[in-house]
Design an enzyme around this catalytic site. Structure first.
Site, PDB file in Angstrom:
ATOM      1  N   ASP A  44     -14.308  35.151 -23.365  1.00 57.52           N
ATOM      2  CA  ASP A  44     -14.605  33.822 -22.581  1.00 57.52           C
ATOM      3  C   ASP A  44     -13.804  33.444 -23.440  1.00 57.52           C
ATOM      4  O   ASP A  44     -13.574  31.330 -23.407  1.00 57.52           O
ATOM      5  CB  ASP A  44     -15.821  33.709 -22.262  1.00 57.52           C
ATOM      6  N   SER A  45     -13.466  33.640 -24.923  1.00 55.38           N
ATOM      7  CA  SER A  45     -12.950  32.420 -26.037  1.00 55.38           C
ATOM      8  C   SER A  45     -11.638  31.866 -24.956  1.00 55.38           C
ATOM      9  O   SER A  45     -10.708  31.228 -25.604  1.00 55.38           O
ATOM     10  CB  SER A  45     -12.908  32.952 -26.733  1.00 55.38           C
ATOM     11  N   ASP A  83     -16.271  39.965 -20.894  1.00 57.88           N
ATOM     12  CA  ASP A  83     -17.337  38.985 -21.380  1.00 57.88           C
ATOM     13  C   ASP A  83     -17.576  38.373 -20.399  1.00 57.88           C
ATOM     14  O   ASP A  83     -16.626  38.281 -18.952  1.00 57.88           O
ATOM     15  CB  ASP A  83     -16.409  38.139 -22.061  1.00 57.88           C
ATOM     16  N   LYS A 112     -19.403  42.414 -21.993  1.00 56.05           N
ATOM     17  CA  LYS A 112     -20.270  41.966 -23.092  1.00 56.05           C
ATOM     18  C   LYS A 112     -21.512  41.167 -22.189  1.00 56.05           C
ATOM     19  O   LYS A 112     -20.954  40.135 -21.837  1.00 56.05           O
ATOM     20  CB  LYS A 112     -19.629  41.682 -23.921  1.00 56.05           C
ATOM     21  N   GLU A 114     -23.619  37.659 -24.033  1.00 54.81           N
ATOM     22  CA  GLU A 114     -24.566  37.206 -24.736  1.00 54.81           C
ATOM     23  C   GLU A 114     -25.782  36.978 -25.048  1.00 54.81           C
ATOM     24  O   GLU A 114     -26.348  36.247 -23.576  1.00 54.81           O
ATOM     25  CB  GLU A 114     -23.233  35.598 -25.123  1.00 54.81           C
ATOM     26  N   GLU A 181     -22.235  37.764 -34.857  1.00 51.89           N
ATOM     27  CA  GLU A 181     -20.827  36.988 -35.007  1.00 51.89           C
ATOM     28  C   GLU A 181     -21.808  35.549 -35.805  1.00 51.89           C
ATOM     29  O   GLU A 181     -22.928  34.667 -35.544  1.00 51.89           O
ATOM     30  CB  GLU A 181     -20.716  35.552 -33.404  1.00 51.89           C
TER      31      GLU A 181
END
Length: 282
Positions: A44-45, A83, A112, A114, A181
């Protein structure tokens, strides 16, 4: 099925470092796969490096599905990881399942999420359904408002406890790996030793099972990048130079050159066609 699977990633722990890089479109994914990366990650970056957003909070499921589909078309060998964007799984487990299915249907091999402990029920349900999950703890960008901005994690006992709890909860729920991270290297090493699943670090030191960086940071496409990034190229300057040269050639009438276009060989035939056409359209 692609060559690299979640099972293969698990088997690499302690034996071979896992190499992971982001990709957001067909050409970048094609190159990442050709380079031999184990995981090609549609992060999602993309909200920040592709769309110019100040953070990742505005990335939609539609964007993630769109970019995942493009990446999946290109990758033949690596595991394609996508993501789950902010808001796609926090409301309910059922909502998370629906959105994870969309990413798998778009071509992802795994998703993925978070967070860790707070989403263990979702992870467990997804794994039971056959959807592989990678977790993410330490600095979680989707929660940067709660964390007080982007900062290194693991400097207090409470933070270390939370990171360890997240990683163990993910392991127990069936996740095949976890991203750490911007975590202090000592803490990342501790987590790596305490869980049986691979740890993949970003800004978390050398003691993890693998590393991930953002495509644009590796290639130096922006003037600034996070402090933990090693630039392997400075393509920003090269690209700027190339497109500036193109613009200059256009302004000066140097492009296209004679080798870049074609003309009628028979000029008399073209004269006949021109006169005929102009009479018809006059």
């Amino acid at each position: 099925m692609r060559e690299i699977t979640p099972r293969k990633i698990i088997e690499m722990k302690g034996k071979e470092k896992i190499a992971m890089i982001t990709a957001y479109d067909y050409p970048s994914a094609l190159l990442a796969d050709k380079a031999g990366f184990d995981i090609v990650f549609v992060g999602d970056s993309l909200g920040m490096v592709v769309y110019g957003e100040p953070n990742t909070l505005n990335v939609s499921m539609e964007q993630m599905v769109f970019h995942t589909r493009a990446v999946a078309r290109a990758v033949k060998r690596a595991l394609v990881l996508a993501d789950m964007p902010f808001g796609s799984y926090e409301v309910s487990v059922e909502e998370g399942i629906k959105n994870a299915i969309k990413l798998i249907q778009a071509g992802a091999d795994a998703v993925k999420i978070e967070g860790g402990y707070d989403h263990k029920k979702l992870v467990k349900r997804l794994v039971r359904m056959g959807i592989p999950v990678m977790g993410h703890t330490g600095l979680t960008p989707q929660r940067y408002l709660r964390l007080g901005g982007y900062r290194i994690m693991g400097s207090t006992e409470e933070e270390v406890e939370e990171i360890i709890r997240d990683a163990k909860a993910l392991e127990k729920a069936g996740a095949f790996a976890v991203v750490l991270e911007f975590v202090l290297a000592d803490v990342a090493k501790l987590v790596t030793e305490e869980v049986s699943i691979p740890t993949i670090g970003i800004g978390s030191g050398p003691y993890v099972d693998g590393q991930v960086l953002v495509w644009h940071d590796v290639l130096g496409l922006y003037e600034e990048s996070p402090p933990f990034v090693k630039r392997y190229a400075n393509l920003r300057d090269e690209i700027l130079g190339a497109i500036s040269e193109f613009k200059k050639d256009v302004k000066e009438g140097k492009f296209p050159g004679r080798e870049h276009y074609w003309e009628f060989q028979d000029k008399e035939e073209f004269k006949r066609i021109k006169e005929s056409v102009l009479r018809k359209v006059d």
